[in-house]
Design a protein around this motif. Structure first.
Motif, PDB file in Angstrom:
ATOM      1  N   CYS A  54     -15.938  -6.723  -1.731  1.00  0.00           N
ATOM      2  CA  CYS A  54     -15.171  -5.961  -0.732  1.00  0.00           C
ATOM      3  C   CYS A  54     -14.445  -4.801  -1.390  1.00  0.00           C
ATOM      4  CB  CYS A  54     -14.076  -6.832  -0.108  1.00  0.00           C
ATOM      5  SG  CYS A  54     -14.676  -8.278   0.734  1.00  0.00           S
ATOM      6  N   MET A  55     -14.439  -3.665  -0.712  1.00  0.00           N
ATOM      7  CA  MET A  55     -13.684  -2.511  -1.181  1.00  0.00           C
ATOM      8  C   MET A  55     -12.378  -2.434  -0.387  1.00  0.00           C
ATOM      9  SD  MET A  55     -12.567   0.493  -1.905  1.00  0.00           S
ATOM     10  CE  MET A  55     -12.656   1.463  -0.418  1.00  0.00           C
ATOM     11  N   ILE A  56     -11.284  -2.698  -1.098  1.00  0.00           N
ATOM     12  CA  ILE A  56      -9.958  -2.626  -0.459  1.00  0.00           C
ATOM     13  C   ILE A  56      -9.184  -1.542  -1.184  1.00  0.00           C
ATOM     14  CG2 ILE A  56      -7.821  -3.866   0.041  1.00  0.00           C
ATOM     15  CD1 ILE A  56      -9.462  -6.451   0.100  1.00  0.00           C
ATOM     16  N   SER A  57      -8.985  -0.429  -0.516  1.00  0.00           N
ATOM     17  CA  SER A  57      -8.380   0.743  -1.156  1.00  0.00           C
ATOM     18  C   SER A  57      -7.003   0.430  -1.738  1.00  0.00           C
ATOM     19  CB  SER A  57      -8.270   1.860  -0.115  1.00  0.00           C
ATOM     20  OG  SER A  57      -7.475   2.897  -0.618  1.00  0.00           O
ATOM     21  N   GLY A  58      -6.764   1.002  -2.923  1.00  0.00           N
ATOM     22  CA  GLY A  58      -5.491   0.778  -3.612  1.00  0.00           C
ATOM     23  C   GLY A  58      -4.299   1.293  -2.822  1.00  0.00           C
ATOM     24  N   HIS A  61      -1.731  -1.522   1.983  1.00  0.00           N
ATOM     25  CA  HIS A  61      -0.760  -2.583   1.718  1.00  0.00           C
ATOM     26  C   HIS A  61      -1.488  -3.885   1.391  1.00  0.00           C
ATOM     27  CE1 HIS A  61       3.155  -4.313   1.655  1.00  0.00           C
ATOM     28  NE2 HIS A  61       2.883  -5.183   2.619  1.00  0.00           N
ATOM     29  N   SER A  62      -2.615  -4.100   2.033  1.00  0.00           N
ATOM     30  CA  SER A  62      -3.387  -5.324   1.788  1.00  0.00           C
ATOM     31  C   SER A  62      -3.802  -5.453   0.322  1.00  0.00           C
ATOM     32  CB  SER A  62      -4.658  -5.323   2.658  1.00  0.00           C
ATOM     33  OG  SER A  62      -4.319  -5.269   4.010  1.00  0.00           O
ATOM     34  N   PHE A  63      -4.009  -4.330  -0.337  1.00  0.00           N
ATOM     35  CA  PHE A  63      -4.395  -4.357  -1.758  1.00  0.00           C
ATOM     36  C   PHE A  63      -3.363  -5.139  -2.564  1.00  0.00           C
ATOM     37  CE2 PHE A  63      -4.457  -2.713  -6.064  1.00  0.00           C
ATOM     38  CZ  PHE A  63      -5.799  -2.541  -6.363  1.00  0.00           C
ATOM     39  N   ASN A  90      -5.542   1.640  11.484  1.00  0.00           N
ATOM     40  CA  ASN A  90      -4.864   2.935  11.490  1.00  0.00           C
ATOM     41  C   ASN A  90      -3.357   2.807  11.440  1.00  0.00           C
ATOM     42  OD1 ASN A  90      -6.790   5.401  11.883  1.00  0.00           O
ATOM     43  ND2 ASN A  90      -7.703   3.707  13.009  1.00  0.00           N
ATOM     44  N   CYS A  91      -2.885   1.683  10.898  1.00  0.00           N
ATOM     45  CA  CYS A  91      -1.448   1.549  10.654  1.00  0.00           C
ATOM     46  C   CYS A  91      -1.266   0.677   9.423  1.00  0.00           C
ATOM     47  CB  CYS A  91      -0.723   0.963  11.865  1.00  0.00           C
ATOM     48  SG  CYS A  91      -1.211  -0.725  12.264  1.00  0.00           S
ATOM     49  N   SER A  92      -0.074   0.721   8.867  1.00  0.00           N
ATOM     50  CA  SER A  92       0.170  -0.007   7.621  1.00  0.00           C
ATOM     51  C   SER A  92       1.031  -1.239   7.836  1.00  0.00           C
ATOM     52  CB  SER A  92       0.875   0.913   6.622  1.00  0.00           C
ATOM     53  OG  SER A  92       1.279   0.139   5.509  1.00  0.00           O
ATOM     54  N   GLY A  93       0.618  -2.316   7.188  1.00  0.00           N
ATOM     55  CA  GLY A  93       1.403  -3.538   7.228  1.00  0.00           C
ATOM     56  C   GLY A  93       2.667  -3.446   6.386  1.00  0.00           C
ATOM     57  N   ALA A  94       2.849  -2.337   5.690  1.00  0.00           N
ATOM     58  CA  ALA A  94       4.064  -2.183   4.883  1.00  0.00           C
ATOM     59  C   ALA A  94       5.294  -2.115   5.784  1.00  0.00           C
ATOM     60  CB  ALA A  94       3.966  -0.931   4.017  1.00  0.00           C
TER      61      ALA A  94
HETATM   62  C1  FMN Z   1     -13.544   1.011  11.128  1.00  0.00           C
HETATM   63  C2  FMN Z   1     -12.663   0.975   9.903  1.00  0.00           C
HETATM   64  C3  FMN Z   1     -13.189   0.522   8.700  1.00  0.00           C
HETATM   65  C4  FMN Z   1     -12.387   0.494   7.550  1.00  0.00           C
HETATM   66  N1  FMN Z   1     -12.923   0.031   6.390  1.00  0.00           N
HETATM   67  C5  FMN Z   1     -12.151  -0.014   5.279  1.00  0.00           C
HETATM   68  C6  FMN Z   1     -12.659  -0.575   4.062  1.00  0.00           C
HETATM   69  O1  FMN Z   1     -13.779  -1.050   3.969  1.00  0.00           O
HETATM   70  N2  FMN Z   1     -11.842  -0.564   2.975  1.00  0.00           N
HETATM   71  C7  FMN Z   1     -10.569  -0.060   3.020  1.00  0.00           C
HETATM   72  O2  FMN Z   1      -9.874  -0.075   1.997  1.00  0.00           O
HETATM   73  N3  FMN Z   1     -10.051   0.443   4.161  1.00  0.00           N
HETATM   74  C8  FMN Z   1     -10.809   0.454   5.290  1.00  0.00           C
HETATM   75  N4  FMN Z   1     -10.301   0.932   6.453  1.00  0.00           N
HETATM   76  C9  FMN Z   1      -8.936   1.454   6.462  1.00  0.00           C
HETATM   77  C10 FMN Z   1      -7.880   0.366   6.517  1.00  0.00           C
HETATM   78  O3  FMN Z   1      -8.176  -0.592   7.502  1.00  0.00           O
HETATM   79  C11 FMN Z   1      -6.540   1.030   6.821  1.00  0.00           C
HETATM   80  O4  FMN Z   1      -6.202   1.868   5.737  1.00  0.00           O
HETATM   81  C12 FMN Z   1      -5.438   0.057   7.141  1.00  0.00           C
HETATM   82  O5  FMN Z   1      -4.406   0.776   7.764  1.00  0.00           O
HETATM   83  C13 FMN Z   1      -4.897  -0.637   5.921  1.00  0.00           C
HETATM   84  O6  FMN Z   1      -3.870  -1.480   6.335  1.00  0.00           O
HETATM   85  P1  FMN Z   1      -2.764  -2.030   5.349  1.00  0.00           P
HETATM   86  O7  FMN Z   1      -2.155  -0.820   4.639  1.00  0.00           O
HETATM   87  O8  FMN Z   1      -1.797  -2.711   6.232  1.00  0.00           O
HETATM   88  O9  FMN Z   1      -3.437  -2.926   4.378  1.00  0.00           O
HETATM   89  C14 FMN Z   1     -11.062   0.938   7.612  1.00  0.00           C
HETATM   90  C15 FMN Z   1     -10.521   1.376   8.833  1.00  0.00           C
HETATM   91  C16 FMN Z   1     -11.323   1.404   9.964  1.00  0.00           C
HETATM   92  C17 FMN Z   1     -10.732   1.872  11.266  1.00  0.00           C
END
Ligand code: FMN
Length: 185
Positions: A54-58, A61-63, A90-94
């Motif tokens: 899985c790719m979870i962007s740094g 917040h989930s990272f 499209n929102c942050s859990g922070a």
């Molecule tokens: C359709 C869709 C697919 C997404 N896929 C990814 C993904 O594979 N990896 C990722 O890091 N973010 C992905 N995102 C973005 C995160 O879901 C988004 O940044 C989210 O707000 C992160 O929440 P968090 O900051 O509470 O963890 C995706 C968003 C959408 C709408």
């Protein structure tokens, strides 16, 4: 055979063709905090053990929660949750509790502390088994240690991202079992 008249296509946008599906919701918990993010960039890596990359962007917040707890749950939503899935991504859990904000039910998992999302079709409890690509590529390799799914419907109406805010919903099934070697099914 069908042929296509093609033009140059921006390589930065080719993900639109390769975007795997289905779109999932990753739930996590760490140090009294819980969260949900939307994720499309995942890939099956092995069947036994059951490995998913899985790719979870740094920047997410989930990272932090997934890195800290080394666990998560991959939840598979159906089409009726599509708008919620888009909003969660499209929102942050922070600064918000997404379970409360989106009226989703957190259920206790069996093997991990991250909660299951009751409203999703399937829930995959995951433990981090390899984080070597985390710092360079934000890539986590999880083992699915427990899975929850209903017997019916067999084929859920999963949602798949096409880029640019557009989704598609899984549809017609094709039975091509006759073309498969048994070990490939
Ligand atoms: C359709 C869709 C697919 C997404 N896929 C990814 C993904 O594979 N990896 C990722 O890091 N973010 C992905 N995102 C973005 C995160 O879901 C988004 O940044 C989210 O707000 C992160 O929440 P968090 O900051 O509470 O963890 C995706 C968003 C959408 C709408």
């Amino acid at each position: 055979m069908k042929s296509y008249k093609k033009r140059d296509f921006p390589v930065s946008d080719i993900r639109r063709f390769l975007e795997p599906g289905p779109i999932v919701l990753v739930s996590s918990a760490h140090k009294g905090e819980r969260n949900i993010m939307t994720m499309g960039w995942h890939t099956v890596m092995e069947f036994t053990p059951s490995l998913v990359g899985c790719m979870i962007s740094g920047g997410n917040h989930s990272f932090e929660l997934v890195s800290g707890s080394r666990e998560c749950v991959i939840n598979v939503p159906e089409a009726h949750l599509a708008a919620t899935v888009a909003k969660i991504g499209n929102c942050s859990g922070a600064d918000t509790d997404k379970f409360a904000r989106f009226k989703l039910t957190a259920l206790e998992a069996d093997e991990v502390r991250a909660p299951l999302i009751a409203e999703c079709y399937a829930n995959l409890e995951c433990k981090l088994v390899d984080g070597r690509l985390r710092d360079d590529f934000n890539f986590f390799v999880f083992e699915v240690v427990k899975a929850h799914a209903p017997a019916s419907p067999k084929y859920p109406k999963t949602i798949h991202y096409r880029g640019d805010g557009m989704f598609m919903v899984s549809g017609r099934s094709l039975n091509l079992r006759r073309h498969f070697r048994p070990g490939m099914l």
